[in-house]
Design a protein around this motif. Structure first.
Motif, PDB file in Angstrom:
ATOM      1  N   UNK A 309       0.715  -1.174   0.112  1.00 29.07           N
ATOM      2  CA  UNK A 309       0.006   0.182   0.122  1.00 29.07           C
ATOM      3  C   UNK A 309       0.820   1.242  -0.014  1.00 29.07           C
ATOM      4  N   UNK A 310       2.198   1.000  -0.477  1.00 32.10           N
ATOM      5  CA  UNK A 310       2.999   2.137  -0.291  1.00 32.10           C
ATOM      6  C   UNK A 310       2.489   3.524  -1.295  1.00 32.10           C
ATOM      7  N   UNK A 311       2.091   3.119  -2.430  1.00 32.28           N
ATOM      8  CA  UNK A 311       1.617   4.161  -3.324  1.00 32.28           C
ATOM      9  C   UNK A 311       0.456   4.926  -2.903  1.00 32.28           C
ATOM     10  N   UNK A 312      -0.584   3.837  -2.291  1.00 33.49           N
ATOM     11  CA  UNK A 312      -1.515   4.656  -1.515  1.00 33.49           C
ATOM     12  C   UNK A 312      -1.340   5.369  -0.516  1.00 33.49           C
ATOM     13  N   UNK A 313      -0.695   5.040   0.373  1.00 35.67           N
ATOM     14  CA  UNK A 313       0.049   5.921   1.355  1.00 35.67           C
ATOM     15  C   UNK A 313       0.433   7.495   1.053  1.00 35.67           C
ATOM     16  N   UNK A 314       1.283   7.171  -0.340  1.00 36.02           N
ATOM     17  CA  UNK A 314       1.924   8.502  -0.863  1.00 36.02           C
ATOM     18  C   UNK A 314       0.994   9.233  -1.403  1.00 36.02           C
ATOM     19  N   UNK A 315      -0.133   8.732  -2.129  1.00 38.21           N
ATOM     20  CA  UNK A 315      -1.334   9.428  -2.633  1.00 38.21           C
ATOM     21  C   UNK A 315      -2.113  10.136  -1.351  1.00 38.21           C
ATOM     22  N   UNK A 316      -2.271   9.510  -0.443  1.00 39.21           N
ATOM     23  CA  UNK A 316      -2.886  10.095   0.802  1.00 39.21           C
ATOM     24  C   UNK A 316      -2.206  11.249   1.549  1.00 39.21           C
ATOM     25  N   UNK A 317      -0.799  11.042   1.507  1.00 37.89           N
ATOM     26  CA  UNK A 317       0.165  12.297   1.894  1.00 37.89           C
ATOM     27  C   UNK A 317      -0.072  13.491   0.922  1.00 37.89           C
ATOM     28  N   UNK A 318       0.122  13.183  -0.286  1.00 33.16           N
ATOM     29  CA  UNK A 318      -0.050  14.147  -1.262  1.00 33.16           C
ATOM     30  C   UNK A 318      -1.377  14.901  -1.053  1.00 33.16           C
ATOM     31  N   UNK A 319      -2.466  14.139  -0.856  1.00 36.94           N
ATOM     32  CA  UNK A 319      -3.743  14.912  -0.697  1.00 36.94           C
ATOM     33  C   UNK A 319      -3.902  15.549   0.718  1.00 36.94           C
ATOM     34  N   UNK A 320      -2.972  15.506   1.515  1.00 31.40           N
ATOM     35  CA  UNK A 320      -2.974  16.010   2.805  1.00 31.40           C
ATOM     36  C   UNK A 320      -3.055  15.259   4.002  1.00 31.40           C
ATOM     37  N   UNK A 321      -3.443  13.877   3.838  1.00 28.71           N
ATOM     38  CA  UNK A 321      -3.243  13.069   5.119  1.00 28.71           C
ATOM     39  C   UNK A 321      -1.918  13.370   5.987  1.00 28.71           C
ATOM     40  N   UNK A 322      -2.228  13.368   7.191  1.00 34.70           N
ATOM     41  CA  UNK A 322      -1.108  13.538   8.170  1.00 34.70           C
ATOM     42  C   UNK A 322      -0.681  12.133   8.643  1.00 34.70           C
ATOM     43  N   UNK A 323       0.933  12.227   9.049  1.00 34.29           N
ATOM     44  CA  UNK A 323       1.194  10.708   9.511  1.00 34.29           C
ATOM     45  C   UNK A 323       0.440  10.281  10.622  1.00 34.29           C
TER      46      UNK A 323
END
Length: 410
Positions: A309-323
């Motif tokens: 799910x690495x790409x998924x997490x990258x997209x989430x972070x790019x969209x503003x998801x916090x760590x």
């Protein structure tokens, strides 16, 4: 925590990795199952030890004498040692601050008769404190008291089964009982958790027995209840001191264990405590080791899941998801798997213990193996913490990855 979308994503992730989730959950489930069974069995052993002494006070001590096996101070081997009232009073006066209860005991076997019913029973002549040393439960009437001793009264307290044998369903309290040819007033009826043998006994005042059956001041045994505030080590030292002092008073060789012995429950309690402590330590060690293996298994599974799910997490972070949100989601999934798997193991272990019941008592001395509510609560806390530990490390790694690197990951 109560975000519906997050829970949906967690269940989708578990469903997508069903085999991995089941395998990781199995290790935790097996660990808790093993821990539950081992802990229940150890509890069963502890219950057996406890029930073995259920009819005696846990702070009891018994002074017994027999024949000497060693010569001492010109006295020959084979001398019969006899305890007397003077020895009883010596112990009472010398150690009064360390004694909670004290009673002499004289053993007799008499025929007890009421009308046409008669049988032989053990009759023990004792002091009033014997009630607490033997944990005698008075069902009707009362136990012996100091007035009975002072007046050398012909009164008797009989066991529940003695009453059933001689009186059946008829009342026995207040009736006269023929004891070896003498008439005694029944003042009490007792029961005892020690079983049938303990309930086929009768008690009379020690002074009465000395006056009628021998006209002497002999006693068979001195029973004590040491001060419960004493530690086990202090109680053991106290018992050893009584033994040394009585050996000196009765002119018994210091190493003649046969002539005089002190049976001290403190020694038994300490030995049982050390044995059970060692068993509990082994159970905790084995259970912890298996649980750690389960945590590592879940952690490894979470690493694989995060990799996928690495790409998924990258997209989430790019969209503003916090760590923190990514960590929370991964940890929440880990806690869920761990808790469900753990409780399946705990429930199965508890069910197996309930099926075992007392089937192992006769051969293996394991009585009522079970886990206490405190263990269940502790297991809950351990499971939640285990899930947190298993999920936090990979989650932290996933939360720290840069969006650009995550999008480039294969």
């Amino acid at each position: 925590m109560f975000d519906i979308d997050r829970w949906r994503e967690i269940f989708q992730s578990i469903n997508k990795n069903r085999l991995r989730s089941v395998m990781s959950g199995f290790t935790v489930s097996f660990a808790i199952l093993l821990f539950t069974l081992l802990f229940g069995i150890v509890n069963g052993l502890s219950n057996s030890f406890t029930s073995a002494f259920v009819d005696d006070a846990q702070n009891s001590m018994q002074v017994r004498v027999r024949k000497t096996t060693k010569p001492f101070k010109g006295l020959q081997t084979g001398r019969e040692i006899q305890l007397r009232n003077d020895d009883y009073n010596f112990v009472k006066d010398t150690y009064k601050d360390k004694i909670q209860y004290q009673s002499a005991r004289i053993y007799k076997n008499f025929t007890l008769k009421y009308k046409n019913e008669a049988n032989n029973y053990d009759v023990r002549a004792v002091n009033p404190d014997h009630q607490f040393l033997e944990k005698t439960i008075i069902d009707e009437g009362r136990y012996l008291n100091e007035r009975d001793l002072n007046e050398k009264s012909k009164v008797i307290v009989i066991g529940r089964l003695v009453k059933e044998d001689l009186f059946g369903e008829k009342p026995a309290l207040g009736k006269r009982l023929n004891v070896n040819g003498s008439s005694y007033l029944i003042i009490g009826i007792f029961s005892d958790e020690g079983g049938d043998n303990e309930e086929r006994i009768a008690y009379i005042p020690v002074t009465t027995a000395q006056n009628i059956y021998g006209n002497n001041d002999y006693i068979s045994q001195i029973n004590l209840g040491y001060n419960p505030n004493l530690s086990l080590d202090a109680a053991i030292a106290f018992g050893n001191k009584i033994e040394r002092d009585l050996r000196k008073k009765l002119n018994i060789h210091p190493d003649d264990q046969s002539a005089l012995s002190v049976r001290n429950m403190a020694e038994a309690n300490k030995g049982v405590g050390m044995f059970m402590g060692a068993l509990y330590a082994i159970v905790i060690l084995v259970g912890s080791g298996t649980l750690v293996a389960g945590i590592i298994g879940i952690s490894n599974i979470m690493i694989f899941v995060i990799k996928e799910r690495t790409k998924e997490f990258g997209i989430r972070k790019a969209l503003g998801a916090t760590p923190a949100s990514i960590i929370g989601m991964v940890v929440q999934e880990s806690v869920l798997i761990t808790t469900i798997a753990g409780y399946l193991g705990l429930s199965l272990g508890t069910y197996i213990l309930s099926l075992i019941g007392n089937n192992l008592e006769e051969k293996y001395f394991i009585k009522d193996p079970s886990v206490s509510p405190a263990i269940v609560i502790a297991a809950t806390v351990v499971l939640i913490l285990s899930g947190l530990v298993a999920g936090y490390v990979p989650a932290k790694r996933a939360a720290n990855i840069k969006p650009i690197e995550a999008l480039r990951a294969d």
